[in-house]
Design a protein around this motif. Sequence first.
Motif, PDB file in Angstrom:
ATOM      1  N   ARG A  43      18.683  61.143  40.565  1.00  0.00           N
ATOM      2  CA  ARG A  43      19.198  61.430  41.909  1.00  0.00           C
ATOM      3  C   ARG A  43      18.208  62.225  42.775  1.00  0.00           C
ATOM      4  NH1 ARG A  43      24.817  63.991  40.333  1.00  0.00           N
ATOM      5  NH2 ARG A  43      23.551  64.722  38.622  1.00  0.00           N
ATOM      6  N   ARG A 102      32.872  67.108  41.740  1.00  0.00           N
ATOM      7  CA  ARG A 102      32.876  67.147  43.210  1.00  0.00           C
ATOM      8  C   ARG A 102      34.317  67.397  43.639  1.00  0.00           C
ATOM      9  NH1 ARG A 102      28.336  64.826  45.743  1.00  0.00           N
ATOM     10  NH2 ARG A 102      26.591  65.274  44.387  1.00  0.00           N
ATOM     11  N   LEU A 106      37.822  61.298  47.690  1.00  0.00           N
ATOM     12  CA  LEU A 106      37.188  60.123  48.289  1.00  0.00           C
ATOM     13  C   LEU A 106      38.186  59.112  48.827  1.00  0.00           C
ATOM     14  CD1 LEU A 106      34.492  59.601  45.566  1.00  0.00           C
ATOM     15  CD2 LEU A 106      34.127  60.458  47.881  1.00  0.00           C
ATOM     16  N   LEU A 117      28.571  55.854  50.518  1.00  0.00           N
ATOM     17  CA  LEU A 117      28.648  57.281  50.190  1.00  0.00           C
ATOM     18  C   LEU A 117      29.685  57.540  49.120  1.00  0.00           C
ATOM     19  CD1 LEU A 117      28.419  58.950  53.720  1.00  0.00           C
ATOM     20  CD2 LEU A 117      26.740  59.071  51.868  1.00  0.00           C
ATOM     21  N   GLU A 120      28.273  56.431  45.816  1.00  0.00           N
ATOM     22  CA  GLU A 120      27.262  57.399  45.377  1.00  0.00           C
ATOM     23  C   GLU A 120      27.921  58.661  44.843  1.00  0.00           C
ATOM     24  OE1 GLU A 120      24.042  57.443  48.247  1.00  0.00           O
ATOM     25  OE2 GLU A 120      23.543  59.470  47.598  1.00  0.00           O
ATOM     26  N   SER A 121      28.917  59.118  45.582  1.00  0.00           N
ATOM     27  CA  SER A 121      29.617  60.335  45.161  1.00  0.00           C
ATOM     28  C   SER A 121      30.386  60.116  43.864  1.00  0.00           C
ATOM     29  CB  SER A 121      30.565  60.768  46.278  1.00  0.00           C
ATOM     30  OG  SER A 121      31.163  61.987  45.950  1.00  0.00           O
ATOM     31  N   ASN A 124      28.053  60.169  41.041  1.00  0.00           N
ATOM     32  CA  ASN A 124      27.596  61.525  40.759  1.00  0.00           C
ATOM     33  C   ASN A 124      28.628  62.348  39.994  1.00  0.00           C
ATOM     34  OD1 ASN A 124      25.161  61.054  41.946  1.00  0.00           O
ATOM     35  ND2 ASN A 124      25.739  61.905  43.927  1.00  0.00           N
ATOM     36  N   ARG A 125      29.886  61.895  40.052  1.00  0.00           N
ATOM     37  CA  ARG A 125      30.922  62.624  39.308  1.00  0.00           C
ATOM     38  C   ARG A 125      30.881  62.297  37.816  1.00  0.00           C
ATOM     39  NH1 ARG A 125      36.584  61.971  42.314  1.00  0.00           N
ATOM     40  NH2 ARG A 125      37.174  63.577  40.795  1.00  0.00           N
TER      41      ARG A 125
END
Lengths: 182, 196
Positions: A43, A102, A106, A117, A120-121, A124-125
């Motif tokens: 990342r 996070r 969402l 986004l 991506e988020s 990332n979780r």
Amino acid sequence: MIFREVEDRDLIAKARRGGVDAFNVLVSRWEKRVYNYLFRLVRNREDALDLTQDAFLKAFQNLKKLDDPDRFAAWLFRIAHNEAYSMLRKSRPEGELDHEPRTHDLTNRMFPVELSLAVESALNRLSTDQREAVVLKVYQGFKFEEMAEILACPVSTVKSRLYTALDLLKGTLAPIALRGVE
Amino acid sequence: MSCSSLDLRAYVLGEVDRQEQTACENHLSACAICRQEVEQLSLTRTALLSLADEEIPQRIAFVSDKVFEPKWWQGIWGSGPAMVFASAALLSSAIFVHAYSRPASVVAPAPVARIDTAQIQAEVDRRVQAAVAKAVAEVEKRQNAKTAQVLAAAEHRYEFQRQADLAVAQQQISLYRNQMGRLMVAANYPATRGEQ
């Protein structure tokens, strides 16, 4: 795809005999895939670029150790995986390699403007292992056996990581994607 | 076929063979729950694939690029003949440099002009006499100063001794006078008593 694999095999054979130009063609062919794999894993663009460079350099230095040229992709990604985890272990404590929560929800995001986004988020979780499994399967299209080779673990472990990740992603992304379809 | 015996995730991910694919499709046509599960998994996969690959921001350096080429000195260091040639060139350069930079030969002294020895001797005598005179004068001066100093000290000692002798003489005189007085008193005393 078959034609490409044949070409790769020829290039690998030439590169193993010291053909630098043949290896350069391989670099041009694979650099984007390796970079995106590493970018989604670490990342960070600069780190991903450095790791990609290191991975190809190591691949060139160790090309004679590649037993089966048909397994070049898995072998190359295995090198990239090792480089990435070596850097992650140095830059972050062991515990931080995994889950990074996070807090924002969402499900309130709009489709399709912020879908990227949201994805991506959501990625990332995941833990690093889970995210890597998703990247290798969904984005890079490797088979379970190839993933097991890259990650140096049994296929059952690969499936476990991937399925857990899919269940988590499904809970977050499916409702957003469904609203977008509707 | 029951729901639990099917790997629907593998089915969505394309990791099943033709036989398993047929079994899944047959089951999905009859099971709404599994159909919904597959639909959600497919939506998830579609959402994930909406995240496009990035273009690599910078071309990966080729192995043939300059950055991977050995330095010129590494090339010489790794090559035996090149190393021998470089050593020979260095040695010959050192010899030439030494040959051109060594000190120049000693130049013969210029002929000395003829001089008058008598004149030199006279000058030497004059300087010697002046030096002797100067030394004698200094010695005499120091001697005179020392003599004056000794005389002053002697005079001082003499004066001191004279003062001391004078003081002793005065004391003696005083003593004699007292004795004389007492004797005169003693001589007159019996006569005085007898007359009474």
